[in-house]
Design an enzyme around this catalytic site. Sequence first.
Site: not given
Ligand code: IMP
Length: 186
Positions: A48, A108-109, A112, A136
């Site tokens: 991404g 997001d959360s 990652t 987010k």
């Molecule tokens: P986290 O581990 O929940 O912070 O998620 C991060 C990963 O989730 C990002 O690197 C994205 O690959 C994916 N992701 C989270 N939200 C979106 C979205 O709205 N569109 C596309 N990919 C997302």
Amino acid sequence: MTMAYERYLKEVLIDEVSLKRRITELGQEISRDYANSPGLMLICILKGGVMFLTDLMRQIEVPHEIDFLAVSSYGRGARESTGRVRIDMDLRDEVVGKDLLIVEDIIDSGYTLKFVMDVMNARHPNSVRICTLLDKSSRRTIPIPIHYTGFEIEDKFVFGYGLDLDEKFRNLPFVGVVREEALSSE
Ligand code: IMP
Ligand code: MG
């Protein structure tokens, strides 16, 4: 001509001009902050972060290296991350003593990036900071320090400009909001 992505697009959230303007600002800020760095390395989180990396690095005036890290979280669906993250493809280069700047598409959360931060910190760099295009923040489960943010966005699923919709449409030059109806009818 109707483009393939149009049926999935509810609205353009961040257009090409706004992306360009904000990324130029981020590049200037990073150039100032790392002006005296002996070894800046941008670490792009695949897949991404790739569009953001290539645009951002052209706005950074400090000499720097780049490298790539592919990570994925497993369990649950493709549109939500879990606490369990793994490395799919590791860096090629050494990071000891370097100033690492992690370049990510969206947080997001936070799972990652928490994982990536822990892995990088264990390798004895001089410093580690995060630069994310999108945040987010209302979705955050794990608090993580973000030094550079392109845009704060609401809790909507977005795609384009590196972000995928089931692995497609990463090439769109804008960030768009997904039309939920188009997804549920598949
Ligand atoms: P986290 O581990 O929940 O912070 O998620 C991060 C990963 O989730 C990002 O690197 C994205 O690959 C994916 N992701 C989270 N939200 C979106 C979205 O709205 N569109 C596309 N990919 C997302
Ligand atoms: Mg993804």
